[in-house]
Design an enzyme around this catalytic site. Structure first.
Site, PDB file in Angstrom:
ATOM      1  CG  ASP A 203     108.388   9.738  18.832  1.00  0.00           C
ATOM      2  OD1 ASP A 203     109.147   8.319  19.481  1.00  0.00           O
ATOM      3  OD2 ASP A 203     107.083   9.001  18.340  1.00  0.00           O
TER       4      ASP A 203
ATOM      5  CD  GLU B 164     112.186   6.609  17.000  1.00  0.00           C
ATOM      6  OE1 GLU B 164     112.675   5.261  17.031  1.00  0.00           O
ATOM      7  OE2 GLU B 164     111.583   7.282  16.136  1.00  0.00           O
TER       8      GLU B 164
HETATM    9  C1  QV4 Z   1      97.805  -2.173  18.481  1.00  0.00           C
HETATM   10  C2  QV4 Z   1      98.388  -3.082  17.421  1.00  0.00           C
HETATM   11  C3  QV4 Z   1      98.144  -2.645  15.994  1.00  0.00           C
HETATM   12  C4  QV4 Z   1      96.517  -2.234  15.820  1.00  0.00           C
HETATM   13  C5  QV4 Z   1      95.925  -0.474  16.838  1.00  0.00           C
HETATM   14  C6  QV4 Z   1      94.819  -0.255  16.694  1.00  0.00           C
HETATM   15  O1  QV4 Z   1      99.403  -3.521  17.289  1.00  0.00           O
HETATM   16  O2  QV4 Z   1      98.488  -3.307  14.638  1.00  0.00           O
HETATM   17  O3  QV4 Z   1      96.680  -1.193  14.450  1.00  0.00           O
HETATM   18  O4  QV4 Z   1      96.527  -1.927  17.937  1.00  0.00           O
HETATM   19  O5  QV4 Z   1      94.990   1.104  17.231  1.00  0.00           O
HETATM   20  C7  QV4 Z   1     100.746   0.859  21.640  1.00  0.00           C
HETATM   21  C8  QV4 Z   1     100.985  -0.866  21.202  1.00  0.00           C
HETATM   22  C9  QV4 Z   1     100.302  -0.389  19.950  1.00  0.00           C
HETATM   23  C10 QV4 Z   1      99.027  -0.431  19.410  1.00  0.00           C
HETATM   24  C11 QV4 Z   1      99.407   0.895  18.946  1.00  0.00           C
HETATM   25  C12 QV4 Z   1      98.163   1.912  19.229  1.00  0.00           C
HETATM   26  O6  QV4 Z   1     102.108  -1.174  21.480  1.00  0.00           O
HETATM   27  O7  QV4 Z   1     100.382  -2.766  19.772  1.00  0.00           O
HETATM   28  O8  QV4 Z   1      98.830  -1.415  18.158  1.00  0.00           O
HETATM   29  O9  QV4 Z   1      99.932   1.406  21.329  1.00  0.00           O
HETATM   30  O10 QV4 Z   1      96.988   1.835  20.064  1.00  0.00           O
HETATM   31  C13 QV4 Z   1     105.643   3.171  21.471  1.00  0.00           C
HETATM   32  C14 QV4 Z   1     105.120   2.024  21.232  1.00  0.00           C
HETATM   33  C15 QV4 Z   1     104.441   0.868  21.093  1.00  0.00           C
HETATM   34  C16 QV4 Z   1     103.527   1.666  21.351  1.00  0.00           C
HETATM   35  C17 QV4 Z   1     103.669   3.420  20.803  1.00  0.00           C
HETATM   36  C18 QV4 Z   1     102.490   4.241  21.297  1.00  0.00           C
HETATM   37  O11 QV4 Z   1     106.631   0.865  21.216  1.00  0.00           O
HETATM   38  O12 QV4 Z   1     104.788  -0.247  20.954  1.00  0.00           O
HETATM   39  O13 QV4 Z   1     102.229   1.321  20.426  1.00  0.00           O
HETATM   40  O14 QV4 Z   1     103.905   3.523  22.134  1.00  0.00           O
HETATM   41  O15 QV4 Z   1     101.728   4.217  22.487  1.00  0.00           O
HETATM   42  C19 QV4 Z   1     109.390   1.597  14.261  1.00  0.00           C
HETATM   43  C20 QV4 Z   1     109.133   3.006  14.485  1.00  0.00           C
HETATM   44  C21 QV4 Z   1     110.134   3.897  15.058  1.00  0.00           C
HETATM   45  C22 QV4 Z   1     109.531   3.373  16.235  1.00  0.00           C
HETATM   46  C23 QV4 Z   1     109.661   1.838  16.765  1.00  0.00           C
HETATM   47  C24 QV4 Z   1     109.481   1.695  18.483  1.00  0.00           C
HETATM   48  O16 QV4 Z   1     110.277   3.379  13.343  1.00  0.00           O
HETATM   49  O17 QV4 Z   1     109.680   5.265  15.264  1.00  0.00           O
HETATM   50  O18 QV4 Z   1     109.159   1.628  16.112  1.00  0.00           O
HETATM   51  N1  QV4 Z   1     110.079   4.309  17.832  1.00  0.00           N
HETATM   52  C25 QV4 Z   1     108.960   5.244  18.585  1.00  0.00           C
HETATM   53  C26 QV4 Z   1     109.176   5.593  19.694  1.00  0.00           C
HETATM   54  C27 QV4 Z   1     108.442   4.421  20.091  1.00  0.00           C
HETATM   55  C28 QV4 Z   1     107.217   5.012  20.193  1.00  0.00           C
HETATM   56  C29 QV4 Z   1     107.105   5.595  19.217  1.00  0.00           C
HETATM   57  C30 QV4 Z   1     107.764   5.921  18.051  1.00  0.00           C
HETATM   58  C31 QV4 Z   1     105.353   5.694  18.525  1.00  0.00           C
HETATM   59  O19 QV4 Z   1     111.170   5.651  20.278  1.00  0.00           O
HETATM   60  O20 QV4 Z   1     108.479   3.748  21.732  1.00  0.00           O
HETATM   61  O21 QV4 Z   1     105.899   3.664  20.150  1.00  0.00           O
HETATM   62  O22 QV4 Z   1     105.574   7.289  18.849  1.00  0.00           O
HETATM   63  O23 QV4 Z   1     110.559   1.385  14.206  1.00  0.00           O
END
Ligand code: QV4
Ligand code: CA
Length: 478
Positions: free
Chosen positions: A187, A224
């Site tokens: 990831d 990824e």
């Molecule tokens: C929020 C604010 C931030 C702030 C933060 C402060 O938005 O601006 O800094 O609070 O604490 C969730 C929430 C998100 C929150 C964050 C932290 O949606 O709003 O930030 O938690 O609490 C998944 C989801 C994310 C989620 C994350 C962790 O998609 O929304 O964030 O899990 O729960 C990029 C990357 C790529 C990524 C893709 C989605 O390059 O790597 O974005 N894809 C992978 C996974 C994806 C996962 C992650 C990475 C992170 O496939 O499912 O994100 O592990 O393109």
């Protein structure tokens, strides 16, 4: 390491998004093994922070490396790898180690661990403040240092340059290897330095021979990395380590079948479109992010919600010899954050199987749609051949053959029937179309196609039909 360690004659994996381990074990035995699937991608298995309202994405916020999530505990995980490997189906774990969680007051995990996230203290690993990079936000994709050393959406970014941190991650992955997995999805690989990933993967053990892996087998790695071009980091930086997710494939195949770009152009789909080498690519029509509008691809992505076009795109992916394909298996959702089907206490519901083989209880199970699992069988049947006898009508009707083993046609025109006599490359005889029906014990519930002595057959896909594909292959001969 690019060998997925699949069994002979198996060539596609399925992501059973958010499924419980016990359900996956059942599915390996009752469906995936018998229907020729090669493996399963399992949602992250490490204990995660419990987030209010239980969104699916809480699983991407680790609090420890204990196996304890809504999918099950370590005992259930071990039962699953045993049963799936016995059924000829490999297990790949989605491994989250770029970061731990974001900030949460009184953070508690799915296995009961606690953390002081504001101080970056995770005693159940243990990690302390020094094991993380200094706080800064990923906000500039033109700067590789920013992307790799800062926090992705506030997720505390692990200091992967540290030997201690590398050791903890390798211990976790090695434990999973000991328990029988065949490899890992990495990831957020774009947010990690390739050099750090390389060092961590070099610490991994060989796969566990008691699960049928050959001695010396190295874990399969797919990373990824979202690279649609125009950023500081490119997917190519990662191909020495293992496969890379090819997001250009996902967005391009969606645009093509949506009709934005006539499918006649799929004739050289792959490297000719500026994608990675086929041997370096993990391909998919949608994934758990872009099916709900995040990640990459935006409105070009096709999902189960556009079922006719979706089946065509997945059918094309499985028929076309480029990349290592992953089929998505979803739960129904209206809200993008909504977690898996669950009871009032947040426990994930079992997958139930209906008499017609589809799923209930909120699970979509695209992999159980006849058109999709029969195309997995098609891919297995034509493995090792290349494309010949390409035909198109100059627009959105195409057909091609796979080395005398399979023939497939697509009608992606809106309101226009396909009625053509085409070269099939198959031996003369009658074949069962595995899209409109199934060939069961020599009787065909779908269209029957007659291939003449000259290899030609009359192919008809009417615009009003439920499906825009027709597929026949050596194993569907009547
Ligand atoms: C929020 C604010 C931030 C702030 C933060 C402060 O938005 O601006 O800094 O609070 O604490 C969730 C929430 C998100 C929150 C964050 C932290 O949606 O709003 O930030 O938690 O609490 C998944 C989801 C994310 C989620 C994350 C962790 O998609 O929304 O964030 O899990 O729960 C990029 C990357 C790529 C990524 C893709 C989605 O390059 O790597 O974005 N894809 C992978 C996974 C994806 C996962 C992650 C990475 C992170 O496939 O499912 O994100 O592990 O393109
Ligand atoms: Ca990082």
């Amino acid at each position: 390491q690019k060998d997925p360690h699949t069994l002979p004659g198996r060539s596609a994996v399925v992501h059973l998004f958010e499924w419980k381990f016990d359900d996956i074990a059942e599915e390996c035995e009752r469906f995936l093994g018998p229907f020729g699937f090669a493996g399963v991608q399992v949602s992250p298995v490490s204990e995660n922070v419990i987030v209010e309202n239980r969104p699916w994405y809480e699983r991407y916020q680790p609090i420890s490396y204990k196996i304890a999530t809504r999918s099950g505990d370590e005992a259930a995980f071990a039962r699953m790898t045993q049963r799936c490997n016995n059924a000829g189906v490999r297990i790949y774990v989605d491994a989250v180690f770029n970061h731990m969680s974001g900030d949460h007051p009184n953070a508690v995990g799915t296995g009961g661990s606690t953390a002081n996230t504001y101080n970056k203290e995770y005693p159940a690993v243990p990690y302390g403040n020094n094991d993380f990079n200094p706080t800064c936000a990923v906000n500039n994709y033109q700067d590789a240092n920013n992307v790799r050393n800062c926090e992705l959406v506030g997720l505390h970014d692990l200091k992967l340059s540290s030997d201690y941190v590398r050791g903890k991650i390798a211990d976790f992955l090695n434990h999973l290897i000991h328990l029988g997995v065949a490899g890992f999805r990495l990831d957020a690989a774009k947010h990690m330095w390739p050099g750090d990933i390389q060092i961590i993967t070099s610490k991994l053990s060989d796969l566990n021979i008691t699960y049928g892996f050959r001695s010396g087998a190295r874990p399969f790695i797919y990373q990824e990395v979202i690279d649609l071009g125009g950023e500081a980091i490119s997917a190519k930086e990662y191909v020495n380590i293992g496969l890379v997710t090819e997001f250009k494939y996902s967005s391009s195949i969606g645009s093509a079948f949506r009709g934005d770009n006539p499918i006649k152009y799929l004739k050289n789909f792959g490297e000719g479109w500026g994608f990675l080498n086929g041997g370096d690519s993990l391909v998919f029509v949608d994934n758990h992010d872009n099916q709900r509008g995040s990640g990459a691809g935006g409105s070009s992505i096709l999902t189960y919600k556009q079922s006719k076009l979706y089946k065509m795109a997945v059918g094309f992916m499985l028929a076309w010899p480029y990349g290592f394909p992953r089929v998505m298996s979803s739960f129904f959702f209206d809200d993008k954050d909504q977690g898996p089907p669950a009871d009032g206490n947040g426990n994930t519901l079992n997958v139930v199987i209906n008499p017609d083989m589809t799923c209930g209880n909120g699970w979509v199970c695209e992999h159980r749609w006849r058109q999709i699992y029969n195309m997995v069988a098609f891919r297995n049947a034509v493995e090792g051949t290349s494309v010949n006898d390409w035909w198109d009508n100059g627009n959105k009707q195409i057909a091609f053959c796979r080395g005398g083993k399979g023939f497939v046609a697509f009608n992606d025109e809106f309101g226009i029937d396909m009625k053509q006599t085409l070269q099939t490359c198959l031996s003369p005889g009658t074949y069962c179309d595995v899209i409109s029906g199934t060939n069961k014990g020599g009787s065909c519930s779908g269209k029957q196609i007659t291939v003449g002595g000259d290899g030609k057959a009359y192919i008809e896909i009417l615009s009003k039909e439920d499906d825009g594909i027709l597929a026949i292959h050596v194993n569907s001969k009547l």
